[in-house]
Design an enzyme around this catalytic site. Structure first.
Site, mmCIF file in Angstrom:
data_model
loop_
_atom_site.group_PDB
_atom_site.id
_atom_site.type_symbol
_atom_site.label_atom_id
_atom_site.label_comp_id
_atom_site.label_asym_id
_atom_site.label_seq_id
_atom_site.Cartn_x
_atom_site.Cartn_y
_atom_site.Cartn_z
ATOM 1 N N ASP A 191 1.566 64.829 80.748
ATOM 2 C CA ASP A 191 1.750 66.297 80.833
ATOM 3 C C ASP A 191 1.033 66.519 79.469
ATOM 4 O OD1 ASP A 191 2.731 69.031 81.330
ATOM 5 O OD2 ASP A 191 3.679 69.256 78.730
ATOM 6 N N GLU A 275 -2.064 67.186 85.525
ATOM 7 C CA GLU A 275 -1.802 68.397 86.091
ATOM 8 C C GLU A 275 -3.529 68.363 86.273
ATOM 9 O OE1 GLU A 275 1.107 71.522 85.854
ATOM 10 O OE2 GLU A 275 0.744 70.304 84.035
ATOM 11 N N CYS A 327 14.396 70.270 88.811
ATOM 12 C CA CYS A 327 14.479 68.741 87.783
ATOM 13 C C CYS A 327 14.423 67.304 87.826
ATOM 14 C CB CYS A 327 16.175 69.066 87.518
ATOM 15 S SG CYS A 327 17.181 68.014 87.385
ATOM 16 N N CYS A 330 16.794 65.776 90.035
ATOM 17 C CA CYS A 330 17.863 66.174 91.063
ATOM 18 C C CYS A 330 16.932 66.386 91.705
ATOM 19 C CB CYS A 330 19.100 66.480 91.155
ATOM 20 S SG CYS A 330 19.080 68.304 90.635
ATOM 21 N N CYS A 346 20.140 70.948 83.379
ATOM 22 C CA CYS A 346 19.897 71.815 84.806
ATOM 23 C C CYS A 346 21.771 72.033 85.537
ATOM 24 C CB CYS A 346 19.742 70.203 85.734
ATOM 25 S SG CYS A 346 20.048 70.844 87.351
ATOM 26 N N CYS A 349 22.512 69.340 88.038
ATOM 27 C CA CYS A 349 23.367 67.751 87.997
ATOM 28 C C CYS A 349 23.477 68.082 86.197
ATOM 29 C CB CYS A 349 22.123 66.666 88.157
ATOM 30 S SG CYS A 349 20.847 66.775 87.061
ATOM 31 N N ASP A 356 8.636 68.992 77.987
ATOM 32 C CA ASP A 356 7.757 68.450 78.416
ATOM 33 C C ASP A 356 8.038 67.728 79.160
ATOM 34 O OD1 ASP A 356 5.701 70.751 77.254
ATOM 35 O OD2 ASP A 356 6.529 70.084 75.233
#
Ligand code: ZN
Length: 398
Positions: A191, A275, A327, A330, A346, A349, A356
């Site tokens: 990232d 990305e 997330c 999950c 989250c 979960c 990041d």
């Protein structure tokens, strides 16, 4: 694959003069042709073809106004036309949507005051690397080169550049055969961010190194200094040179950092996913400046060509992936979060996420999914950053 290798040149005063003449002639040819195309456009006439342009150039050398063009290598002049043709093609393709990425502006006139002057010799200009290490340039002479690393193959072209601080460089294009490194099972999602330059899916956070930050600080300082100097004063000229030098230092430090990091990432991993930052979305926001400053595209460009060179997989995932909202444990979509939220839990979960690192994990997962997608995920054929820059109308010190 084609790569660029750059070296510092040390021309004699006489050779500097000859190079200066060549920069000037190339500029005139470029500007003449641009003016002719613009005039044709304004008169409602069709676009002047590349061939017609080339014929005009040859004819103009016979006129008294332009006879001095014969003082420089004709290849250099033809290449100046080629630059203009490419700049027009990029512009047309950008307008028609054939070319992705940020909008390309139409070619602009070149100026004596441009911070970067460049000319290109192709193989048929008969430039030559001599046995004594000098670079023979037609109608310039045998120029001293500092060979910081050996040239691995015979170059097909060389661009001679003078930067804003008056330094000269030779940038060779040559064909290099990819050589796969021994396979590893490492995989990595990266990232690219503003807080840290890069965050890896394993939690590694990489900040810009101190030498780069120091160079950037120096640059900022020099810029402030320049803005306070009176226009036209001698002190302002001195300050301007200082800014140019600081710019060159930042560019070099950044390039060095990108090279080291990209080499390490490619060595350690069989597959790397980032990305797709093709700026489009971001350019509209205030983030734009930081995006360019951080030099992400220069870095991913290096990852891309090094992956190809060393037999690794390089993947880019689309911007539509909400990497910071999902997330990575999950898969539940947690909804958008303002940039100030660096950590979240989250609801599904209970995993506590670093924003990041979670994004990097999602990027890695998207890269894997892309791979299993038989025909998807492949990046477009490689264009080295240097080539793209050269043809365009934008300045570049990198
Ligand atoms: Zn979860």
């Amino acid at each position: 694959m084609q790569l660029r290798y750059s070296y510092r040149l040390y021309p004699t005063p006489c050779q500097r003069e000859a190079l200066g003449r060549a920069f000037g002639c190339a500029r005139v040819v470029f500007n003449d042709a641009l003016a002719a195309r613009r005039a044709a456009h304004e008169a409602g006439e069709p676009y002047v073809t590349d061939a017609a342009m080339s014929a005009r150039l040859t004819a103009s050398k016979g006129t008294p106004e332009r006879a001095w063009l014969s003082e420089v290598s004709s290849v250099v002049l033809q290449q100046a036309l080629a630059d203009l043709n490419t700049a027009y093609r990029n512009f047309f393709n950008s307008v028609s949507g054939k070319r992705k990425g940020p909008n390309v502006s139409p070619p602009r006139f070149r100026s004596r005051k441009d911070s970067r002057q460049a000319i290109r010799f192709t193989a048929n200009a008969r430039f030559k690397v001599l046995g004594n290490g000098r670079l023979r340039l037609p109608k310039v002479g045998d120029v001293e080169v500092r060979w910081s690393r050996p040239l691995p193959a015979a170059p097909s072209s060389v661009t001679v550049i003078r930067d804003a601080t008056g330094r000269f460089f030779a940038s060779f294009v040559l064909a290099v055969t990819p050589q796969a490194l021994p396979e590893t099972d490492g995989e990595c999602g990266i990232d690219l961010g503003l807080g840290h330059f890069a965050v890896m899916d394993d939690g590694t956070k990489i900040a810009a190194p101190r030498f780069l930050r120091r160079a950037e600080k120096k640059l900022k300082h020099a810029q402030k200094d320049l803005s306070r100097k009176e226009k036209g004063s001698r002190n302002r000229e001195k300050a301007r040179v200082k800014v140019a030098r600081a710019h060159a230092e930042v560019a070099a430090a950044r390039r060095d950092f990108h090279h080291k990091l990209s080499t390490r990432v490619i060595r350690e991993n069989q597959a790397v996913t980032v990305e797709d930052l093709s700026v489009r979305g971001l350019a509209r926001t205030r983030l734009a400046k930081s995006v360019h400053d951080a030099g992400w595209s220069a870095f991913t460009g290096m990852l891309q060509y090094k992956a190809r060179l060393y037999g690794r997989d390089f993947r880019k995932i689309g911007r539509f992936e909400p990497t910071s909202q999902v997330c990575s444990a999950c898969g539940v979509k947690d909804g958008p979060k303002p940039l100030s939220v660096r950590e979240w839990t989250c609801k599904q979960c209970g995993t506590i996420h670093d924003r990041d690192v979670n994004a990097a994990r999602n990027i890695l997962a998207a890269g894997r999914a892309d791979k299993s997608n038989a025909c998807g995920g492949r990046v477009r054929p490689l264009v080295t950053a240097a080539q793209a820059r050269e043809a365009g109308s934008r300045r570049g010190a990198a």
